[in-house]
Enzyme design. Sequence first.
Site, PDB file in Angstrom:
ATOM      1  N   ARG A  53       0.835  -1.204   0.000  1.00 36.76           N
ATOM      2  CA  ARG A  53       0.000   0.000   0.000  1.00 36.76           C
ATOM      3  C   ARG A  53       0.871   1.255   0.000  1.00 36.76           C
ATOM      4  O   ARG A  53       0.562   2.242   0.666  1.00 36.76           O
ATOM      5  CB  ARG A  53      -0.954   0.028   1.202  1.00 36.76           C
ATOM      6  CG  ARG A  53      -1.848  -1.188   1.324  1.00 36.76           C
ATOM      7  CD  ARG A  53      -2.813  -1.333   0.142  1.00 36.76           C
ATOM      8  NE  ARG A  53      -3.616  -2.523   0.324  1.00 36.76           N
ATOM      9  CZ  ARG A  53      -3.288  -3.722  -0.126  1.00 36.76           C
ATOM     10  NH1 ARG A  53      -2.169  -3.880  -0.803  1.00 36.76           N
ATOM     11  NH2 ARG A  53      -4.065  -4.759   0.069  1.00 36.76           N
TER      12      ARG A  53
ATOM     13  N   SER B 250     -10.480   0.004   3.770  1.00 35.45           N
ATOM     14  CA  SER B 250      -9.646  -0.375   4.913  1.00 35.45           C
ATOM     15  C   SER B 250      -8.858   0.841   5.379  1.00 35.45           C
ATOM     16  O   SER B 250      -8.080   1.411   4.612  1.00 35.45           O
ATOM     17  CB  SER B 250      -8.683  -1.498   4.522  1.00 35.45           C
ATOM     18  OG  SER B 250      -9.404  -2.653   4.155  1.00 35.45           O
TER      19      SER B 250
ATOM     20  N   GLU C 165      -3.937   3.870   6.112  1.00 30.24           N
ATOM     21  CA  GLU C 165      -3.780   3.791   4.664  1.00 30.24           C
ATOM     22  C   GLU C 165      -4.074   5.130   3.986  1.00 30.24           C
ATOM     23  O   GLU C 165      -3.327   5.558   3.117  1.00 30.24           O
ATOM     24  CB  GLU C 165      -4.693   2.712   4.065  1.00 30.24           C
ATOM     25  CG  GLU C 165      -4.198   1.295   4.261  1.00 30.24           C
ATOM     26  CD  GLU C 165      -4.926   0.309   3.354  1.00 30.24           C
ATOM     27  OE1 GLU C 165      -5.461   0.738   2.315  1.00 30.24           O
ATOM     28  OE2 GLU C 165      -4.954  -0.876   3.686  1.00 30.24           O
TER      29      GLU C 165
END
Length: 338
Positions: free
Chosen positions: A166, A238, A334
Amino acid sequence: MSQPLIADYPLRAHNTFGFDVRARFAMTLESEAQVAALAGDARIAKLPQLVLGGGSNVVLTRDFDGVALLVGMLGKRLIAQDDDACFVEAGAGENWHDFVAWTLAAGMPGLENLALIPGTVGAAPIQNIGAYGLEMGERFERLRAIELATGEAHEFDREACAFGYRDSFFKRAGRGRFLITSVVFRLPKAWMPRADYADVARALENSGKHDAQAIFDAVIAVRRAKLPDWKVLGNAGSFFKNPVVSAEAFDALRAREPEVASYRQPDGSAKLAAGWLIDRCGWKGRAIGGAAVHDRQALVLVNRGGATGAQVLELADAIRRDVFERFGVELEAEPVCL
């Protein structure tokens, strides 16, 4: 001709949390030439700039006192092929899920595990999006981006993008410096299914099919069952990365928490399920103001209505503290928080 500059622009439709914030100015960009021209545009020369695609990986905590650059480059096409792969190009403003569906309809599988991820094609390399056993970086060939300060065009290959979990160059040293205009993907002709995740495998078993379209459909079904639709309940997917800990740290943690959800990595380290850690700390369904932890998936923070970005960050910080106090594990967000 200069692109129109729109004053006091509402950004609610440009962030999937649905925060009611505004930009001092906004401008829609539909070509590389328009992006390159920004470097010589006196109207915005001294203003902060914020690049926005679908806004699916951003937390806007306040009004933006600058110019929001709205990415609108469209188009998708097969640009080349050889014995091993098809090379497809898409404009940065293309909807990611629609692009994945288009590749399948055109007989070019390889991205099906990444179905239904919100956002645009241009945002995908920034985050190196991934799901159900596949990261975008595995299918990435190259991209084009304009350096905002100079108007110069650059091509980035996989190495230059420095993809991580990520993560990418564009979230670190390149953050805020470039606007991605198009991305090329390499889709292998010798297609191999990625269907190891239990939920996906179960859905395929129930359907009796195992081709790329079946995986695409299964991923959509699983995501819809587990994750809230951002159009109904604002969220950024997420919110936390799954933390990776050393082999020694994992062994110590597992001695205290034998049921800890984890995935061993090739180097002996372990990737922990952040949602499991958060759930064990009792956060599922809890809220701070209009910001809450989703009641079915602890990894997702949601806007129940009227939440602010500041409330989401307050909630995230409280979760981080609890997880660290109980497990000694640091959680990392994130989304980009502004």
